[in-house]
Scaffold this active site. Structure first.
Site, mmCIF file in Angstrom:
data_model
loop_
_atom_site.group_PDB
_atom_site.id
_atom_site.type_symbol
_atom_site.label_atom_id
_atom_site.label_comp_id
_atom_site.label_asym_id
_atom_site.label_seq_id
_atom_site.Cartn_x
_atom_site.Cartn_y
_atom_site.Cartn_z
ATOM 1 N N SER A 205 16.268 -79.036 -6.294
ATOM 2 C CA SER A 205 16.811 -77.737 -5.913
ATOM 3 C C SER A 205 18.061 -77.438 -6.720
ATOM 4 O O SER A 205 18.661 -78.315 -7.337
ATOM 5 C CB SER A 205 17.143 -77.728 -4.422
ATOM 6 O OG SER A 205 18.140 -78.694 -4.134
ATOM 7 N N ARG A 206 18.446 -76.185 -6.686
ATOM 8 C CA ARG A 206 19.755 -75.813 -7.180
ATOM 9 C C ARG A 206 20.768 -76.050 -6.069
ATOM 10 O O ARG A 206 20.404 -76.324 -4.927
ATOM 11 C CB ARG A 206 19.764 -74.350 -7.615
ATOM 12 C CG ARG A 206 18.760 -74.054 -8.738
ATOM 13 C CD ARG A 206 18.991 -72.678 -9.325
ATOM 14 N NE ARG A 206 17.958 -72.340 -10.309
ATOM 15 C CZ ARG A 206 17.959 -72.734 -11.567
ATOM 16 N NH1 ARG A 206 18.959 -73.490 -11.999
ATOM 17 N NH2 ARG A 206 17.003 -72.389 -12.394
ATOM 18 N N ALA A 207 22.041 -75.958 -6.414
ATOM 19 C CA ALA A 207 23.091 -76.227 -5.436
ATOM 20 C C ALA A 207 22.989 -75.277 -4.253
ATOM 21 O O ALA A 207 22.685 -74.091 -4.420
ATOM 22 C CB ALA A 207 24.455 -76.091 -6.093
ATOM 23 N N SER A 210 27.139 -77.232 -2.833
ATOM 24 C CA SER A 210 27.843 -78.150 -3.726
ATOM 25 C C SER A 210 28.133 -77.482 -5.073
ATOM 26 O O SER A 210 27.589 -76.415 -5.374
ATOM 27 C CB SER A 210 27.000 -79.414 -3.949
ATOM 28 O OG SER A 210 25.843 -79.102 -4.692
ATOM 29 N N ASP A 267 23.793 -76.913 9.107
ATOM 30 C CA ASP A 267 22.385 -77.010 9.450
ATOM 31 C C ASP A 267 22.266 -78.093 10.503
ATOM 32 O O ASP A 267 23.252 -78.662 10.949
ATOM 33 C CB ASP A 267 21.498 -77.292 8.227
ATOM 34 C CG ASP A 267 21.913 -78.543 7.472
ATOM 35 O OD1 ASP A 267 22.682 -79.352 8.019
ATOM 36 O OD2 ASP A 267 21.455 -78.724 6.331
ATOM 37 N N SER A 275 13.415 -79.701 5.876
ATOM 38 C CA SER A 275 13.605 -79.198 4.522
ATOM 39 C C SER A 275 13.206 -80.243 3.483
ATOM 40 O O SER A 275 12.416 -79.976 2.570
ATOM 41 C CB SER A 275 15.070 -78.794 4.327
ATOM 42 O OG SER A 275 15.352 -78.511 2.974
ATOM 43 N N LYS A 299 28.657 -85.408 3.754
ATOM 44 C CA LYS A 299 27.856 -84.687 4.743
ATOM 45 C C LYS A 299 27.587 -85.555 5.970
ATOM 46 O O LYS A 299 27.676 -85.104 7.109
ATOM 47 C CB LYS A 299 26.531 -84.226 4.124
ATOM 48 C CG LYS A 299 25.637 -83.471 5.095
ATOM 49 C CD LYS A 299 24.338 -83.030 4.452
ATOM 50 C CE LYS A 299 24.552 -81.904 3.477
ATOM 51 N NZ LYS A 299 23.274 -81.355 2.971
#
Length: 503
Positions: A205-207, A210, A267, A275, A299
């Site tokens: 994925s892209r950020a 972050s 989340d 996810s 996180k």
């Protein structure tokens, strides 16, 4: 096409609403007033054989939009395949089926498989408003999704898109739950594992929150927005790839949930698991290593939280027939020196090239993870790490990485930002800690990840003694304005590099 009372001519607004179809109407538009449309109303639009449901934004004053026109966001324009001047028909859509399930969840009821399927279906059909989705995300926050609900949501998300099939044999994958700046181990792990002859078709994925995601960092060096046919060609040639998953329609609801989670900045464990594992299952993975950094500003902040999340991941992975291994790692400080796409790319290239100045912590983490993946598939009787060391040190991983880049469209060396600002120690002392969240925020305010050359370059690590006036980190930016913006934040609050014995 003759215009009727329910029709307006379409015009391209040129506004990026990140995958949410939005329609813009003037407040004095006859159709808007006659139909009783108001701001945030869901509006159905039909153009030829295509139809969408879009959120309405009411324009109070605009020279670019007439009373006879409706403006479309980029997402809506592309979904309808519209052309300037096309006449579209507008209507009131039926209420989404999922709204009753979301309301029930808000009041503490459980979600069954049918409810999860309805929520996912209405999400990807853009039949839910941002308010509906925000209510769903909030109702699931914390631990408000149990294991069975998490399994049901994961399956619904996976089944909503396509599933890749790589044939017989193990298909390896690696994922990090995030929260640790600079932890760019994935490209190194992919290169090592593919060099060993295993398949590792890595989609990333892209950020989200972050300064860089794996796709952002790799894109500095090689194209990542490959379609499925191109991805298969690369994997067939090299055994592995480093591809952005956004073009592959894997778990399509996830990107839409993330769009809401990003501004909310939270989340749930259940949604995190859904996810990650919906995309791993959809990508055709059989053996998945999950890297879970644990630290006070990561996180995952405590061993207890790590154990709880690990149990949920393993339970859902088992339900989806995924063989999972959870790797708990040190999340107390950023990894490597660079934070931001190009800076992180330079770090991982230094590791692959066995540069004597390569960040040792990044190298060791990547070797730990590659070795754990080898052990997960039962390769070489738990000699996985020594095998990973050999493949990195003999140059096989470096050669494989560049072969993958060549297959994906060619390699480019990462560039450097034109504007830099050193931040120095105000006193002497021992570096006790580095705040992951605050240093990451500085990198983002400097422009990362959208500005590929922007970010932060760390000049010290926890446990190192620094003198007054010594550089702690550099802010890198592509424009003076972004540099000043990041500097203002860095100077205004607590120092992210925390020293002991300050005087």
């Amino acid at each position: 096409m003759k215009k009727d009372v329910h029709s307006l001519a379409l015009t391209r607004a040129g506004i990026d609403t990140y995958r949410q179809p939005v329609v813009y109407m003037r407040e004095d538009c006859d159709l808007c007033r006659a139909e009783g449309f108001s701001a945030l109303t869901k509006v159905g639009i039909v153009l030829g054989e295509r139809s969408i449901v879009a959120a309405l934004n009411v324009v109070t004053a605009a020279d670019w939009l007439s009373r006879e026109d409706a403006g479309l966001s980029e997402a809506a324009w592309q979904a309808l395949n519209a052309q300037d001047g096309d006449l579209a028909t507008f209507f009131h859509p039926e209420p989404a089926q999922a709204t009753s399930s979301i309301r029930a969840k808000v009041y503490g009821q459980r979600l069954d498989a049918a409810a999860c399927q309805a929520i996912v279906s209405d999400t990807i059909g853009h039949r839910l408003s941002d308010l509906d989705l925000a209510a769903f995300i909030t109702a699931c926050a914390g631990n408000r999704l149990d294991i069975d609900e998490t399994i049901a949501l994961t399956r619904a998300m996976k089944e909503a898109g396509q599933t890749l099939d790589w044939g017989q044999g193990p298909v390896l994958d690696k994922h990090c739950v995030g929260g640790l700046p600079g932890n760019r181990t994935t490209p190194i792990v992919v290169a090592i594992v593919a060099a060993a002859g295993f398949r590792i078709p890595k989609t990333s994925s892209r950020a989200i929150t972050s300064p860089a995601g794996t796709a952002d960092t790799v894109e500095v060096m090689t194209p990542v927005a490959l379609d499925l046919a191109a991805m298969r060609r690369v994997v067939d040639l090299e055994g592995g790839c480093l591809v952005w998953g956004g073009k592959l329609d894997l778990s399509p609801a996830d990107d839409l949930f993330v769009r809401i989670e990003r501004p909310l900045d939270f989340d749930s464990d259940g949604q995190l698991v859904a996810s990650v594992l919906s995309k791993k299952a959809a990508a055709g993975s059989s053996h998945v290593l999950i890297d879970m950094p644990v630290g006070p500003t990561a996180k995952i902040r405590s061993p207890e939280a790590a154990r709880s999340l690990s149990q949920r991941l393993l339970a859902v992975g088992d339900a989806l027939n995924l063989k999972l291994l959870i790797h708990h790692s040190d999340g107390s400080a950023p990894v490597g020196r660079g934070i931001g796409p190009a800076l992180e790319a330079r770090d991982l290239l230094a590791v692959l090239r066995r540069d004597k100045h390569a960040p040792l912590d990044l190298r060791e983490r990547a070797l730990d993870l590659a070795g754990a993946l080898f052990d997960l598939i039962g390769d070489d009787a738990h000699r996985g790490r020594s095998k990973a060391v050999e493949l990195l040190d003999n140059g096989a991983a470096e050669r494989k990485f560049f072969a993958i880049c060549d297959a994906q469209g060619g390699f480019s060396e990462p560039g450097a930002a034109a504007h830099r600002l050193p931040i120095v120690a105000s006193s002497s002392g021992l570096v006790r800690a580095i705040d992951n969240r605050r240093i990451g925020k500085i990198a983002k305010l400097a422009g990362a990840p959208n500005r590929k050359l922007a970010g932060v370059l760390l000049m010290t690590k926890p446990g190192v003694r620094v003198d007054q006036g010594e550089t702690l980190y550099e802010i890198h930016a592509e424009t003076p304005g972004e540099l000043a913006w990041a500097k203002d934040f860095a100077m205004a609050g607590p120092e992210p590099v925390i020293l002991e014995n300050q005087s």
